[in-house]
Write a protein that holds these residues in place. Structure first.
Motif, PDB file in Angstrom:
ATOM      1  N   GLY A   1      25.096  12.526 -36.073  1.00 46.39           N
ATOM      2  CA  GLY A   1      24.355  11.363 -36.544  1.00 46.39           C
ATOM      3  C   GLY A   1      23.296  10.867 -35.597  1.00 46.39           C
ATOM      4  O   GLY A   1      22.674   9.825 -35.851  1.00 46.39           O
ATOM      5  N   GLU A   2      23.072  11.567 -34.502  1.00 52.84           N
ATOM      6  CA  GLU A   2      22.084  11.129 -33.518  1.00 52.84           C
ATOM      7  C   GLU A   2      21.223  12.303 -33.058  1.00 52.84           C
ATOM      8  O   GLU A   2      21.679  13.437 -33.008  1.00 52.84           O
ATOM      9  N   ASN A   3      19.996  11.990 -32.718  1.00 59.79           N
ATOM     10  CA  ASN A   3      19.059  12.982 -32.215  1.00 59.79           C
ATOM     11  C   ASN A   3      18.816  12.713 -30.736  1.00 59.79           C
ATOM     12  O   ASN A   3      18.255  11.678 -30.368  1.00 59.79           O
ATOM     13  N   GLY A   4      19.267  13.644 -29.900  1.00 61.68           N
ATOM     14  CA  GLY A   4      19.141  13.447 -28.463  1.00 61.68           C
ATOM     15  C   GLY A   4      17.710  13.277 -28.005  1.00 61.68           C
ATOM     16  O   GLY A   4      17.434  12.523 -27.056  1.00 61.68           O
ATOM     17  N   MET A   5      16.770  13.937 -28.675  1.00 60.33           N
ATOM     18  CA  MET A   5      15.363  13.800 -28.309  1.00 60.33           C
ATOM     19  C   MET A   5      14.881  12.372 -28.563  1.00 60.33           C
ATOM     20  O   MET A   5      14.166  11.782 -27.737  1.00 60.33           O
ATOM     21  N   GLU A   6      15.302  11.796 -29.684  1.00 59.94           N
ATOM     22  CA  GLU A   6      14.908  10.427 -30.007  1.00 59.94           C
ATOM     23  C   GLU A   6      15.567   9.430 -29.057  1.00 59.94           C
ATOM     24  O   GLU A   6      14.948   8.443 -28.643  1.00 59.94           O
ATOM     25  N   ILE A   7      16.821   9.700 -28.723  1.00 56.47           N
ATOM     26  CA  ILE A   7      17.515   8.829 -27.769  1.00 56.47           C
ATOM     27  C   ILE A   7      16.801   8.852 -26.428  1.00 56.47           C
ATOM     28  O   ILE A   7      16.617   7.821 -25.780  1.00 56.47           O
ATOM     29  N   ALA A   8      16.381  10.049 -26.011  1.00 54.08           N
ATOM     30  CA  ALA A   8      15.665  10.175 -24.742  1.00 54.08           C
ATOM     31  C   ALA A   8      14.368   9.387 -24.764  1.00 54.08           C
ATOM     32  O   ALA A   8      14.001   8.744 -23.777  1.00 54.08           O
ATOM     33  N   GLY A   9      13.664   9.424 -25.910  1.00 51.06           N
ATOM     34  CA  GLY A   9      12.430   8.657 -26.031  1.00 51.06           C
ATOM     35  C   GLY A   9      12.683   7.163 -25.931  1.00 51.06           C
ATOM     36  O   GLY A   9      11.934   6.430 -25.267  1.00 51.06           O
TER      37      GLY A   9
ATOM     38  N   GLY B   1      15.743   9.090 -14.588  1.00 47.86           N
ATOM     39  CA  GLY B   1      15.565  10.534 -14.716  1.00 47.86           C
ATOM     40  C   GLY B   1      16.466  11.059 -15.825  1.00 47.86           C
ATOM     41  O   GLY B   1      17.643  10.708 -15.883  1.00 47.86           O
ATOM     42  N   ILE B   2      15.922  11.889 -16.711  1.00 46.63           N
ATOM     43  CA  ILE B   2      16.687  12.383 -17.859  1.00 46.63           C
ATOM     44  C   ILE B   2      16.951  13.876 -17.705  1.00 46.63           C
ATOM     45  O   ILE B   2      16.037  14.653 -17.399  1.00 46.63           O
ATOM     46  N   VAL B   3      18.204  14.251 -17.904  1.00 49.11           N
ATOM     47  CA  VAL B   3      18.605  15.657 -17.879  1.00 49.11           C
ATOM     48  C   VAL B   3      19.248  15.971 -19.222  1.00 49.11           C
ATOM     49  O   VAL B   3      20.230  15.331 -19.613  1.00 49.11           O
TER      50      VAL B   3
ATOM     51  N   ASP C   1       8.919  14.997 -20.201  1.00 47.73           N
ATOM     52  CA  ASP C   1       8.916  14.920 -18.742  1.00 47.73           C
ATOM     53  C   ASP C   1      10.321  14.707 -18.190  1.00 47.73           C
ATOM     54  O   ASP C   1      10.552  13.855 -17.331  1.00 47.73           O
ATOM     55  N   VAL C   2      11.281  15.497 -18.689  1.00 49.32           N
ATOM     56  CA  VAL C   2      12.653  15.385 -18.205  1.00 49.32           C
ATOM     57  C   VAL C   2      12.800  16.115 -16.875  1.00 49.32           C
ATOM     58  O   VAL C   2      11.990  16.976 -16.521  1.00 49.32           O
TER      59      VAL C   2
END
Length: 278
Positions: A96-104, A114-116, A132-133
């Motif tokens: 139910g979640e998109n990690g790319m959107e969460i990162a944004g 810093g995001i990994v 830019d992770v």
């Protein structure tokens, strides 16, 4: 003229003449002066995976105390609290979640984090780096991968962290601006309290020091300047710092102090003030 201690670290002392000309400057040369424990977050819907990653983090950094979250929603809620998260290990694939959107969203909420990305597939590697992770790790995550992510964070923080130098009587000590917890006025001398229990003593007016330190520092009264990044909790007549220090201020000043701190938090979380920037 008698010499006075300028910098104290355990049993090591640097001295300078009390009447020396004290000045400050900023630069980019690295200085190994220690620092706080990193605030590390792990976000993965799999309890097994996040516990394993937390275990690996503790093995790579004995001081690490990872915060574990089972959803992006929980991670973003935690990211809204101070101090900022230094590094977040984020699973891309969660129900139910998109990690790319969460990162944004995390990037917008906490620009210095810093995001990994941690995932079972390298398919999103190209998209990930458009954000830019720091790193992109494929499960199972190895200790080498975690170590490399932490190394990249260290390099990034060193590159972007402004330095300030205290100079007196021909001696100089350079520290990162974000290492300063608070400044206490002690007559003509000003004691600069740093992370790790270190102290630097300088001689200059508190108003001049306040101007040099910049907008991340708040004047509580005639005796104290505090780094707002180090405030854990702001009360009615005192603030509690991350190291447990309690600094009091006059009740008649509390409205102005709390307004200044609330404004700083608003700007900080909105990304308009970068931690440790002058």
């Amino acid at each position: 003229m008698a010499e006075m201690p300028l910098f104290k670290n355990n049993r090591e002392y640097y001295t300078s003449n009390k009447g020396g000309d004290t000045s400050l400057w900023t630069g980019s040369a690295p200085q190994d002066t220690g620092g706080d424990t990193l605030r590390i977050a792990v976000c993965d819907d799999s309890m097994i995976d996040r516990e394993q990653l937390a275990k690996t983090l503790r093995a790579c950094d004995s001081a690490a105390e990872p915060e574990c979250y089972g959803s992006g929603k929980d991670l973003l809620a935690a990211a809204g609290k101070m101090p900022p998260i230094d590094i977040a290990f984020l699973d891309i694939y969660m129900p139910g979640e998109n990690g790319m959107e969460i990162a944004g969203s995390l990037r917008a909420l906490s620009p210095t984090t810093g995001i990994v990305f941690v995932t079972t597939s390298p398919d999103h590697a190209v998209d990930a780096f458009s954000l830019d992770v720091l790193h992109y790790l494929v499960k199972p995550v190895s200790a080498d991968g975690v170590t490399e992510a932490l190394r990249r964070l260290s390099v990034l923080r060193t590159k972007n962290r402004p330095l300030i130098a205290f100079s007196s009587g021909g001696r100089s000590r350079t520290v990162y601006l974000d290492e300063i917890i608070y400044v206490q006025s002690m007559g003509h001398a000003k004691e600069v309290n740093l992370t790790g229990g270190r102290q630097i003593r300088v001689w200059m007016p508190l108003e001049e020091l306040e101007a040099k330190l910049g907008p991340t520092f708040l004047k509580l009264n005639r005796s104290f300047l505090v780094n707002m990044e180090q405030i854990e909790q702001m009360g009615m007549d005192a603030c509690m710092l991350r190291d447990g220090t309690r600094l009091e201020f006059a009740r008649r000043e509390r409205s102005a102090i709390r307004a200044a701190y609330d404004s700083y938090l608003f700007d900080r979380l909105g990304g308009r003030v970068e931690a440790g920037k002058i």
